[in-house]
Design an enzyme around this catalytic site. Structure first.
Site, PDB file in Angstrom:
ATOM      1  N   ALA A  89       0.852  -1.189   0.000  1.00 48.56           N
ATOM      2  CA  ALA A  89       0.000   0.000   0.000  1.00 48.56           C
ATOM      3  C   ALA A  89       0.891   1.243   0.000  1.00 48.56           C
ATOM      4  O   ALA A  89       2.090   1.153   0.278  1.00 48.56           O
ATOM      5  CB  ALA A  89      -0.882  -0.022   1.243  1.00 48.56           C
ATOM      6  N   GLN A 100       1.132   3.435   2.126  1.00 47.54           N
ATOM      7  CA  GLN A 100       1.698   3.645   3.465  1.00 47.54           C
ATOM      8  C   GLN A 100       2.414   2.396   3.980  1.00 47.54           C
ATOM      9  O   GLN A 100       2.483   2.163   5.197  1.00 47.54           O
ATOM     10  CB  GLN A 100       0.614   4.074   4.438  1.00 47.54           C
ATOM     11  CG  GLN A 100       0.200   5.523   4.269  1.00 47.54           C
ATOM     12  CD  GLN A 100       1.385   6.480   4.419  1.00 47.54           C
ATOM     13  OE1 GLN A 100       2.290   6.256   5.222  1.00 47.54           O
ATOM     14  NE2 GLN A 100       1.388   7.541   3.639  1.00 47.54           N
ATOM     15  N   SER A 101       2.969   1.602   3.078  1.00 46.41           N
ATOM     16  CA  SER A 101       3.632   0.358   3.488  1.00 46.41           C
ATOM     17  C   SER A 101       4.898   0.616   4.320  1.00 46.41           C
ATOM     18  O   SER A 101       5.829   1.301   3.866  1.00 46.41           O
ATOM     19  CB  SER A 101       3.996  -0.436   2.234  1.00 46.41           C
ATOM     20  OG  SER A 101       4.860  -1.499   2.563  1.00 46.41           O
ATOM     21  N   ASN A 102       4.917   0.032   5.516  1.00 42.89           N
ATOM     22  CA  ASN A 102       6.144   0.071   6.328  1.00 42.89           C
ATOM     23  C   ASN A 102       7.232  -0.769   5.679  1.00 42.89           C
ATOM     24  O   ASN A 102       8.417  -0.430   5.722  1.00 42.89           O
ATOM     25  CB  ASN A 102       5.864  -0.489   7.729  1.00 42.89           C
ATOM     26  CG  ASN A 102       4.949   0.407   8.532  1.00 42.89           C
ATOM     27  OD1 ASN A 102       5.250   1.583   8.736  1.00 42.89           O
ATOM     28  ND2 ASN A 102       3.818  -0.122   8.983  1.00 42.89           N
ATOM     29  N   VAL A 116       7.760  -1.287   2.473  1.00 42.05           N
ATOM     30  CA  VAL A 116       8.411  -0.596   1.352  1.00 42.05           C
ATOM     31  C   VAL A 116       9.435   0.410   1.891  1.00 42.05           C
ATOM     32  O   VAL A 116      10.565   0.486   1.400  1.00 42.05           O
ATOM     33  CB  VAL A 116       7.359   0.091   0.455  1.00 42.05           C
ATOM     34  CG1 VAL A 116       8.013   1.072  -0.502  1.00 42.05           C
ATOM     35  CG2 VAL A 116       6.563  -0.961  -0.321  1.00 42.05           C
TER      36      VAL A 116
END
Ligand code: PLP
Length: 342
Positions: free
Chosen positions: A72, A74-76, A78
């Site tokens: 997403a 807001q991926s942690n 990534v």
């Protein structure tokens, strides 16, 4: 498979008592602990750092020069993959769901600062996003790069091994631990912990609503991780609390809000709405019903702080009832029983 590891995280992470929170719950000193995997380092910390130590080692062993992953906006995962790539001199491509927002904030902003090349996948489901990641890797290959794919959220056997090692580290810090409570999305953290501790009964996963098949997936992943680490197949059956999902993945809940306030105001411990507040809400619900096992209980803090700084959650974080602002709330008592029993 290879079980090589590249050092990326600050380890071991601290294990700290939460006696003031325990006191609110009527628990004696020494019963509640927090394992601070929010302090793993690697661009603001979190559980993904331990996973990346193994999956990036596999990438390096395969001769990769580019990490390709997704999630997403807001991926942690990534954000931390981008940090790992930067640390090791690799390129990083991230395929994100949705379209480019007008404001880059939270994890998205940090990922850009860390040098990630973003591709927007539009409205795709889990399988569609993994297909888009594979496609991005093909394009990178055609352009002369040597890509290594980390699936959505970094969910892989190599990654799960990071939590086998974490379980060994935790057992060394607290030999008589009776339970670890953790937030589940892919279930890889849960599975790795079970593999390392050898017993499903020692881990309570709190479903955050990311995948519907956790109860099947966790035992399978735990058995695979144990085999890969040369450990026996874990005993017992998986424990999962499905009562904290609320409106779904990334949707904040009132019980999570109470948990967030209580942790902040008794322990100075920050939680965020998507994962850790829901996991803490589960721990509180079990404690108030007398459903925690005898012996030390550990809350695994898996990080996720950048989510606190996006506009989407700002109103939710600021609109606690006035009474709650002045006095920490009593422990939330959700109307339904948790599914896990002791
Ligand atoms: C902060 C945080 N906590 C918990 C999780 C869940 O980890 P897992 O996918 O291993 O279940 C994630 C995964 O996205 C996360 O970012």
């Amino acid at each position: 498979m290879t079980v090589e590891r590249v050092a990326l995280a600050v380890l071991p992470t601290p294990l700290q008592p939460m006696d003031r929170l325990g006191e609110q719950l009527g628990l004696p000193p020494g019963r509640l602990w927090v394992k601070r995997d929010d302090l793993t380092g690697l661009a603001l910390g979190g559980n993904k750092a331990r996973k990346l130590e193994y999956s990036v080692a596999e990438a390096l062993a395969a001769g990769a020069d580019t990490l390709v992953t997704g999630g997403a906006a807001q991926s942690n995962h990534v954000r931390m993959t981008a940090a790992a790539a930067a640390r090791l001199g690799l390129s990083c491509v991230a395929v994100l769901t949705g379209t480019e927002p007008s404001t880059w904030e939270g994890n998205l902003l940090l990922s850009e600062m860390l040098g990630v090349q973003v591709r927007w996948a539009g409205s795709v489901d889990y399988a569609g996003l993994n297909a888009a990641i594979t496609e991005a890797a093909d394009i990178a290959r055609q352009d002369g790069s040597r890509p290594y794919v980390l699936p959505v959220g970094g969910a892989s056997l190599a990654g799960d091994l990071g939590y086998v090692t974490a379980a060994v580290e935790l057992r060394r810090q607290l030999p008589d631990l009776a339970l670890v409570v953790t937030a589940d999305a892919s279930g890889g953290t849960h599975a790795g912990l079970v593999a390392g501790l050898g017993d499903h009964r020692l881990v309570l996963g709190v479903d955050t609503g990311n995948r519907p098949d956790l109860l099947d997936a966790v035992p399978r992943m735990a058995a695979d991780a144990a085999r890969a680490a040369g450990l026996p197949t874990p005993t017992g059956s998986a424990r999962l609390d499905r009562e904290q999902i609320g409106g779904g993945y990334s949707q904040p809940t009132p019980a999570g809000r109470h948990a967030l306030d209580l942790a902040a105001r008794t322990e100075g411990l920050l939680l965020e709405p998507v994962y850790t507040a829901k996991a803490m809400a589960s721990l509180l619900a079990h404690a108030t019903r007398g459903r925690l096992p005898e012996g030390p209980v550990v809350f695994l803090h898996t990080g996720g702080y950048p989510e606190l700084f996006i506009g989407h959650y700002n109103r939710w974080l600021r609109t606690a009832p006035a009474a709650d602002r002045d006095h920490p709330p009593a422990v939330a008592a959700p109307s339904t029983e948790p599914t896990a029993t002791w």
